[in-house]
Write a protein that holds these residues in place. Structure first.
Motif, mmCIF file in Angstrom:
data_model
loop_
_atom_site.group_PDB
_atom_site.id
_atom_site.type_symbol
_atom_site.label_atom_id
_atom_site.label_comp_id
_atom_site.label_asym_id
_atom_site.label_seq_id
_atom_site.Cartn_x
_atom_site.Cartn_y
_atom_site.Cartn_z
ATOM 1 N N ALA A 298 0.834 -1.194 0.000
ATOM 2 C CA ALA A 298 0.000 0.000 0.000
ATOM 3 C C ALA A 298 0.863 1.235 0.000
ATOM 4 C CB ALA A 298 -0.892 -0.008 1.235
ATOM 5 N N VAL B 85 -15.596 -2.270 1.810
ATOM 6 C CA VAL B 85 -15.498 -0.945 1.193
ATOM 7 C C VAL B 85 -16.380 0.053 1.936
ATOM 8 C CG1 VAL B 85 -16.052 0.350 -0.904
ATOM 9 C CG2 VAL B 85 -14.819 -1.810 -1.062
ATOM 10 N N LEU C 4 -14.498 1.225 4.850
ATOM 11 C CA LEU C 4 -13.536 2.260 4.466
ATOM 12 C C LEU C 4 -14.209 3.603 4.296
ATOM 13 C CD1 LEU C 4 -11.355 0.408 1.779
ATOM 14 C CD2 LEU C 4 -10.622 1.132 4.058
ATOM 15 N N CYS D 94 -13.588 7.345 6.262
ATOM 16 C CA CYS D 94 -12.926 8.318 5.396
ATOM 17 C C CYS D 94 -13.344 9.733 5.794
ATOM 18 C CB CYS D 94 -13.291 8.050 3.938
ATOM 19 S SG CYS D 94 -12.502 9.175 2.770
ATOM 20 N N TYR E 69 -9.788 -4.442 -2.627
ATOM 21 C CA TYR E 69 -9.972 -3.691 -1.381
ATOM 22 C C TYR E 69 -8.826 -2.720 -1.140
ATOM 23 C CZ TYR E 69 -9.989 -2.776 3.633
ATOM 24 O OH TYR E 69 -9.949 -2.154 4.858
ATOM 25 N N PHE E 70 -7.594 -3.198 -1.267
ATOM 26 C CA PHE E 70 -6.457 -2.319 -0.991
ATOM 27 C C PHE E 70 -6.307 -1.246 -2.069
ATOM 28 C CE2 PHE E 70 -5.113 -5.896 1.739
ATOM 29 C CZ PHE E 70 -4.900 -5.185 2.907
ATOM 30 N N SER F 224 -8.695 1.337 -1.027
ATOM 31 C CA SER F 224 -8.141 2.014 0.148
ATOM 32 C C SER F 224 -7.080 3.033 -0.247
ATOM 33 C CB SER F 224 -7.547 0.971 1.107
ATOM 34 O OG SER F 224 -6.919 1.592 2.204
ATOM 35 N N GLU F 225 -6.212 2.669 -1.184
ATOM 36 C CA GLU F 225 -5.171 3.589 -1.628
ATOM 37 C C GLU F 225 -5.777 4.815 -2.319
ATOM 38 O OE1 GLU F 225 -2.692 1.171 -4.028
ATOM 39 O OE2 GLU F 225 -1.899 0.009 -2.363
ATOM 40 N N THR G 134 -7.316 7.103 0.209
ATOM 41 C CA THR G 134 -6.258 7.820 0.916
ATOM 42 C C THR G 134 -5.801 9.025 0.126
ATOM 43 O OG1 THR G 134 -5.505 5.802 2.005
ATOM 44 C CG2 THR G 134 -3.939 7.612 1.885
#
Length: 463
Positions: free
Chosen positions: A14, A341, A344, A348, A371-372, A375-376, A379
């Motif tokens: 990540a 998700v 997340l 957020c 998923y990751f 997430s990235e 971010t």
């Protein structure tokens, strides 16, 4: 708008990506037979008129191809250092072939297996006509485009102009029905195809034959446009062996990158364990050892040491949970991608709406990569986009998991200026994933990720 399409590259740990850095739909890799619509059937006046306009466009592009072919052949023969004007001439040819591929896809549904990449690099010290020709023919895609630009002014222009010539012939026949007799007398004889214009009767016959040409041109135009698209595909699409070689090279690259990133992930986990939970457990052991020595002489100090040991164990447990969550979040394992998700989105800082319609769950590796990647991207929305809201959409259609992450931030994302989206691409590459980014200046930014996969189990998600 800045919009690009790029096949994903290979999984990575990540890293901040941000919706302010972009990447783009790759077409299927198997194209020995072009995918697309069949040859048009039946007769339709609107379809014929549309196809005639397209034939005019293709005829104009054939004339442009003639100019470019003269430019390339002239650049090959000119004296001068290095490769001279050949790279610039081939860059224009590449732009023209990209246009032809796009028209073949839009008008006839004929797809091309791989998106075109950049021109091959210019070798140092190469000079002369032979080096220029070798530079063109050394790269398969450039070689195909060179052959196409030489053939298009002849083969392609015939296909493109055929219905237009039928239309013009029909209009000429109708014209002769009214003015053919005096013109024949003035020009000492006049023919329309096989009919000599010798009087009113033959002039009327020419007009009738000319009228028959008009529906024929409308019938012919869609078929020649489709045939031209197949001609472009046969000239510009790579063959099966080249596709297989490219696939092997892609798999080799993604496997190597996957191994490297997996080792980096293992080293990260070892480092986190060594600097976090392991250090706390060692400290807790030293505290308990001290408590053991003070158990009889100073019970009050033992009480304080036990409290300290309990706090260290709680912190170590929390760090272990964080580490496990970074490897494979429990909510993802228990509830599936949709609820993971949503979790997340709930944490957020930017208000995020989630819309999902997945009839099942992807396989665990695909689910984890998706998923990751989300997430990235979230971010980066927080760090770089200055967005007031964001949205996530999850859909599954025809064997492809499609995830769209969008925000109303400042836009201007460009993967060439950063490594964020490249990390997402690398993460999805092992699964033949594709990342598409649309990010015009001033926004909004939309990132679409497509992952071919099967949904192997019933969906598990909260209502």
């Amino acid at each position: 708008m800045d919009s690009t399409t790029r096949p994903a590259q290979s999984p990575a740990p990540a890293e901040p990506t941000g919706l302010s850095e972009p990447a783009g739909s790759a077409v299927p890799a198997d194209s020995s037979v072009p995918a697309g619509s069949a040859v048009p059937a039946g007769f339709s006046v609107p379809a014929g008129l549309t196809a005639l306009r397209r034939s005019l466009t293709l005829t104009r592009l054939s004339c442009v191809a003639l100019v470019h072919s003269l430019g390339v052949t002239g650049a090959l023969s000119l004296a001068g250092p290095g490769l001279g004007l050949v790279p610039r001439a081939m860059a224009r040819v590449r732009a023209l072939t990209d246009r032809q591929r796009a028209l073949a896809t839009d008008w006839s549904g004929i797809r091309f297996p791989v998106p075109t990449g950049p021109l091959p690099p210019v070798p140092e010290g190469a000079s002369g006509a032979f080096a220029r020709y070798r530079w063109i023919t050394g790269d398969p895609q450039t070689r195909r485009e060179f052959r196409w630009v030489l053939a298009e002014p002849f083969l392609g222009s015939v296909l493109a102009f055929l219905p237009i010539s039928a239309l013009l012939a029909g209009l000429w026949g109708v014209f002769l029905a009214f003015f053919g007799v005096p013109l024949s007398a003035e020009w000492d004889g006049l023919w329309f195809e096989f009919i000599p214009i010798e009087g009113t009767v033959t002039a009327v016959l020419a007009g009738v034959l000319g009228l028959l040409h008009l529906p024929f041109a409308l019938w012919l135009a869609p078929r020649t446009v489709h045939r031209h698209a197949r001609h472009v595909h046969s000239m510009l699409a790579p063959g099966e062996q080249e596709l297989l070689a490219g696939r092997i090279a892609h798999l080799t690259a993604t496997r190597s990158t996957a191994v490297d990133t997996r080792m980096a992930e293992i080293r990260r986990i070892e480092r986190d364990l060594h600097d976090g939970a392991q250090a706390r457990l060692v400290a807790m052991g030293m505290t308990l050892d001290a408590a053991e020595h003070l158990l009889e002489s100073d019970p009050q100090a033992v009480r304080a040491l036990l409290v300290e040991a309990r706090q260290s164990s709680a912190k170590a447990l929390e760090e272990l949970r964080d580490l496990v969550r970074g490897i494979h979040p429990p909510v993802l394992a228990d509830r599936g991608l949709t609820d993971a998700v949503r979790a997340l989105a709930m944490v957020c800082p930017v208000p995020t709406e989630v819309s999902a319609d997945l009839p099942g769950r992807p396989e665990m590796p695909v689910e984890s990569a998706a998923y990751f990647a989300v997430s990235e991207l979230l971010t980066n929305v927080v760090k770089h986009s200055d967005a007031g809201r964001a949205g996530i959409e999850l859909r599954y259609d025809r064997g492809v998991l499609r995830i769209t992450v969008s925000d109303n931030g400042r836009g201007g994302a460009d993967a060439r200026r950063g490594t964020g989206l490249r990390g997402v691409e690398r993460r999805l590459a092992t699964f033949d994933g594709v990342v598409s980014v649309s990010s015009p200046p001033d926004g909004p930014t939309t990132v679409t990720m497509e992952l071919p996969c099967a949904l192997s189990s019933p969906k598990t998600t909260s209502s």
